[in-house]
Design an enzyme around this catalytic site. Structure first.
Site, PDB file in Angstrom:
ATOM      1  N   GLY A  13       2.991   3.873  11.807  1.00 40.22           N
ATOM      2  CA  GLY A  13       2.314   2.902  11.118  1.00 40.22           C
ATOM      3  C   GLY A  13       3.480   1.829  10.670  1.00 40.22           C
ATOM      4  O   GLY A  13       4.489   1.651  11.344  1.00 40.22           O
ATOM      5  N   CYS A  14       3.432   1.068   9.742  1.00 41.40           N
ATOM      6  CA  CYS A  14       3.779  -0.186   9.093  1.00 41.40           C
ATOM      7  C   CYS A  14       5.192   0.500   8.601  1.00 41.40           C
ATOM      8  O   CYS A  14       5.281   1.529   7.718  1.00 41.40           O
ATOM      9  CB  CYS A  14       3.130  -0.775   7.937  1.00 41.40           C
ATOM     10  SG  CYS A  14       4.357  -2.043   7.062  1.00 41.40           S
ATOM     11  N   PHE A  15       6.395   0.112   9.222  1.00 44.62           N
ATOM     12  CA  PHE A  15       7.727   0.481   8.724  1.00 44.62           C
ATOM     13  C   PHE A  15       7.923   0.576   7.194  1.00 44.62           C
ATOM     14  O   PHE A  15       8.815   1.252   6.998  1.00 44.62           O
ATOM     15  CB  PHE A  15       8.774  -0.171   9.524  1.00 44.62           C
ATOM     16  CG  PHE A  15       8.976  -1.620   9.805  1.00 44.62           C
ATOM     17  CD1 PHE A  15       8.377  -2.409   8.970  1.00 44.62           C
ATOM     18  CD2 PHE A  15       9.566  -2.088  11.104  1.00 44.62           C
ATOM     19  CE1 PHE A  15       8.539  -3.878   9.000  1.00 44.62           C
ATOM     20  CE2 PHE A  15       9.571  -3.309  11.154  1.00 44.62           C
ATOM     21  CZ  PHE A  15       9.156  -4.383  10.188  1.00 44.62           C
ATOM     22  N   TRP A  16       7.279  -0.222   6.357  1.00 41.63           N
ATOM     23  CA  TRP A  16       7.373  -0.456   4.996  1.00 41.63           C
ATOM     24  C   TRP A  16       7.123   0.751   4.597  1.00 41.63           C
ATOM     25  O   TRP A  16       7.626   1.423   3.436  1.00 41.63           O
ATOM     26  CB  TRP A  16       6.748  -1.574   4.524  1.00 41.63           C
ATOM     27  CG  TRP A  16       7.049  -2.829   4.962  1.00 41.63           C
ATOM     28  CD1 TRP A  16       8.204  -3.473   5.632  1.00 41.63           C
ATOM     29  CD2 TRP A  16       6.457  -4.198   4.843  1.00 41.63           C
ATOM     30  NE1 TRP A  16       8.018  -4.628   5.975  1.00 41.63           N
ATOM     31  CE2 TRP A  16       6.797  -5.166   5.463  1.00 41.63           C
ATOM     32  CE3 TRP A  16       4.799  -4.315   4.469  1.00 41.63           C
ATOM     33  CZ2 TRP A  16       6.400  -6.138   5.463  1.00 41.63           C
ATOM     34  CZ3 TRP A  16       4.373  -5.531   4.279  1.00 41.63           C
ATOM     35  CH2 TRP A  16       5.107  -6.622   4.957  1.00 41.63           C
ATOM     36  N   CYS A  17       6.001   1.582   4.791  1.00 42.28           N
ATOM     37  CA  CYS A  17       5.588   2.690   4.355  1.00 42.28           C
ATOM     38  C   CYS A  17       6.566   3.900   4.708  1.00 42.28           C
ATOM     39  O   CYS A  17       7.112   4.587   3.772  1.00 42.28           O
ATOM     40  CB  CYS A  17       4.258   3.063   4.871  1.00 42.28           C
ATOM     41  SG  CYS A  17       2.851   1.938   4.630  1.00 42.28           S
TER      42      CYS A  17
END
Length: 182
Positions: A13-17
Site C-alpha cells: 500500500g502507501c509507502f508512508w504506512c
C-alpha cells in the site's frame, strides 16, 4: 566494528504506512520510501501515482540480521496490511499500491515463498494471499518529502486517520519487536 546490514524491500500500500511501521522495529536501522518494479527511469511521485509506470510504492528496510531476521520482518508485513486485496490497500487503489515482496537474493526469495505459504495456510486471512514475490529491479528512492512522512507530518489527515491506527495496532501486537525508545 561496523554492523553488517541487509536490505528488505516491501510494497504494502502507501509507502508512508509501511515506513512508519518498520521505523519502530528493533534492529531496523533505516527505512526509506521508494519505487520498484516499473519500466520508467527515475519516476516522480506524480508519475507513479498515475498508475502508468508499473512501479510499486515500497519501503526499503535496512536491518541488522543479528537483531531481527528477514522472517520476522515478513511476519510484520503479513500482519500490518491486507495481502489478499489485488492492487489496493483501503482507499489506495492501483497497481502502485499492490502487495509485493522484492527479494534481494535467492535466499530472501526462498524465505519469502515459504513464509507466504505458511501464512496463507495459517488462516490469518480469510481470502488467499495475492502478494507477489519478485526480484528487486528498477528501484528508485522517493522524493525527500516522502521520507519519514508520518514522523514529520503526524497531524496530516492521512497520518491521523490511516497511519496512526496501523501504528497503534502494530505496537499492541508486536510489543516484543519494538525499539526500546518506543
Amino acid at each position: 566494528m561496523d554492523k553488517k546490514l541487509e536490505k528488505a524491500t516491501f510494497g504494502a500500500g502507501c509507502f508512508w504506512c509501511v515506513e512508519a511501521i518498520y521505523e519502530l522495529v528493533e534492529g531496523v536501522e533505516h527505512v526509506e520510501s521508494g519505487y520498484s518494479g516499473g519500466h520508467v527511469e527515475d519516476p516522480s511521485y506524480r508519475q507513479v501515482t498515475s498508475g502508468n509506470t508499473g512501479h510499486v510504492e515500497v519501503a526499503r528496510i535496512h536491518f541488522d540480521p543479528s537483531v531481527i531476521s528477514y522472517e520476522e520482518l515478513l511476519e510484520v508485513l503479513w500482519h500490518t496490511h491486507d495481502p489478499t486485496t489485488l492492487n489496493r490497500q483501503g482507499n489506495d487503489v492501483g497497481e502502485q499500491y499492490r502487495s509485493a515482496i522484492f527479494f534481494h537474493n535467492e535466499e530472501q526469495k526462498a524465505i519469502a515463498e515459504k513464509s507466504l505459504k505458511k501464512t496463507d495456510a495459517s488462516g490469518l486471512w480469510d481470502d488467499p494471499i495475492v502478494t507477489t514475490i519478485e526480484p528487486l529491479k528498477n528501484y528508485y528512492v522517493a522524493e525527500n518529502y516522502h521520507q519519514n512522512y508520518f514522523e514529520n507530518n503526524p497531524n496530516a489527515g492521512y497520518c491521523s486517520y490511516v497511519i496512526a491506527p496501523k501504528v497503534k495496532k502494530f505496537k499492541k501486537e508486536f510489543k516484543h519487536l519494538l525499539k526500546s525508545s518506543q
